[in-house]
Enzyme design. Sequence first.
Site, mmCIF file in Angstrom:
data_model
loop_
_atom_site.group_PDB
_atom_site.id
_atom_site.type_symbol
_atom_site.label_atom_id
_atom_site.label_comp_id
_atom_site.label_asym_id
_atom_site.label_seq_id
_atom_site.Cartn_x
_atom_site.Cartn_y
_atom_site.Cartn_z
ATOM 1 C CE1 TYR A 8 -3.206 -3.628 5.296
ATOM 2 C CE2 TYR A 8 -3.228 -1.174 5.482
ATOM 3 C CZ TYR A 8 -3.313 -2.238 4.816
ATOM 4 O OH TYR A 8 -3.394 -2.505 3.289
ATOM 5 C CG HIS A 9 -0.449 1.350 6.772
ATOM 6 N ND1 HIS A 9 -1.364 1.800 7.425
ATOM 7 C CD2 HIS A 9 -0.751 1.574 5.387
ATOM 8 C CE1 HIS A 9 -2.448 2.361 6.809
ATOM 9 N NE2 HIS A 9 -1.899 2.012 5.478
ATOM 10 C CB SER B 4 -1.984 1.971 11.082
ATOM 11 O OG SER B 4 -1.976 0.749 9.882
ATOM 12 C CB THR C 279 -0.924 -0.020 1.242
ATOM 13 O OG1 THR C 279 -1.145 1.388 1.765
ATOM 14 C CG2 THR C 279 -0.289 -0.772 2.294
ATOM 15 C CE LYS D 202 -1.001 -4.980 2.912
ATOM 16 N NZ LYS D 202 -1.451 -6.000 2.041
#
Length: 503
Positions: free
Chosen positions: A266-267, A264, A220, A270
């Site tokens: 989540y990031h 975050s 992302t 990634k």
Amino acid sequence: MACINAKKTCWNCPAAKFKGNVDFTACGQSRNIEAENAQIMIECRRRPGLGHFEPTITFEDCPEWEEGDYGYMLKNMKVMILGIDGYLGWALALKLGKLGCKVSGVDNYWRRDCVAEKGSHTVVPIERMTDRLHAAREVHGIDINFRRIDVMDRDKLREFMDEVKPEAIVHYAECPSAPYSMVDAKHAIKVQENNVLGTLGVLFIMKDIAPEASLIKLGTMGEYGAPLTGRPLFEGIFPSDAALEWKGRKWSLGGELTPRDPVSFYHCSKVQDTFNVYEACKYWWLRSYDIMQGVIYGVHTDEIATDPRLKTRFDMDEWFGTVVNRFVAQAVLGMPLTIYGRGEQIRAFIALDDAMQCMVRLIFSPPEPGQYDVVNQVSGLFKVSDIAEAVARVGKEKFGLEIKIQRIENPRVESEKHPLEVVSKKLPNEFGFEQGVTLEKEVERMFEVLLQPEVKKRLEEKKHTIMPKTRWSGMKKESGTLEVYEPGSKEKEGFEGVLRRGA
Ligand SMILES: NC(=O)c1ccc[n+]([C@@H]2O[C@H](COP(=O)([O-])OP(=O)(O)OC[C@H]3O[C@@H](n4cnc5c(N)ncnc54)[C@H](O)[C@@H]3O)[C@@H](O)[C@H]2O)c1
């Protein structure tokens, strides 16, 4: 643009068998099986009659590749989609199936379960997988080979991959939500385990079962963050002429991974994936396009639009709704569009249909063995407040809706005013991507779908899930209102995003 990949060769083709023929640990050498002077000899899985040969046949000269709308396409290419039941996975499965690919896919309904756990639902109703598969066959004549498998279950995934022998693997099967990863320790750990360990397992399985398949991995744009210095966000790797200067000394940065500044947990998952994929390409000569994808918006692709049973999901709750989708949902509900903090955060975006076009182009132009490449998959940069203005404008002009905009306390920790310069040259220049959808056009389509009585009713039912209560600080508290204003009443100020697409 149709023949953009015509000159690519066996080096890029997943049917070319390098494993067992080429010793990649000593790059450039082979077992030199037949011809004494040949550099590298390979076999072709699709044309065994060729025996051992040099990998120099171009796509335009190979009968297994034929010209199509996206350049040369490998006939009946076997594409496996991990996360095929998701927002993007389902749309891509239909698109590839229509193009003649042999589509297979796995999903464990993680997304459906997480959304249910949070007391929400997709506002565009979607069918159970069995019914989706049935409809795909009936409407488009596409046979999708689906297995309910958790990517974390490596034995089952390995078995399925061995059975299918995919030529490209699209990896969507991760949790896509920043707020969900910030709920508490349990959620952060669940997201990082699923995303990071799932992907690591996929890499090990590919090494053994499908080393020549390309891995199209979804990252992302949020991996990069938004540097306050305004440093451009290159496509994952510094260009060859980039340099670091410090105290009168100078070093080249060319070819090194650019800095990541995730926003975050989540990031962060990634970013860890990025390093794991990069390393796997280095150690095992796997090949991958790591896609730094902008935020997706929209509901439309031609294949989805053909039949209501083929719709893809659409979420607007605080955890799984993306910003443009949430604004249109709020407008339909008569709620003010909620921008976080100043609303001057600039983000990268791309419409669903355009993102699918990019994916198809990447799948049909695979990287070479050992190649790890990053593309920034972006078609526009917008300030959050400008998106709210655009949604309000389309809502009023096309559907007669009176819409207000509301600034609320920012539940996230992020800079609310910053420059943003994004380089996204590879997709248009090297893969032939052409943007087909404007923000306004897709927003209009979204209004058309969300204003349908059945969808509007489903929106009303979950209205309470829209306002954010998950704060990055850990506090559970609904964000308070800072200001409510009329669209068009604010002077434009601050930075504008700069998207570099040219050659
Ligand atoms: N939607 C966006 O705006 C956006 C933007 C940038 C990046 N991405 C990335 O694109 C990918 C797809 O996003 P999406 O919006 O389609 O999300 P999604 O949640 O709709 O799709 C992911 C699918 O993967 C499945 N899945 C998750 N973990 C799994 C596991 N362990 N085993 C099997 N299946 C599993 C889910 O059930 C779901 O169907 C994600 O990796 C996401 O991070 C999405």
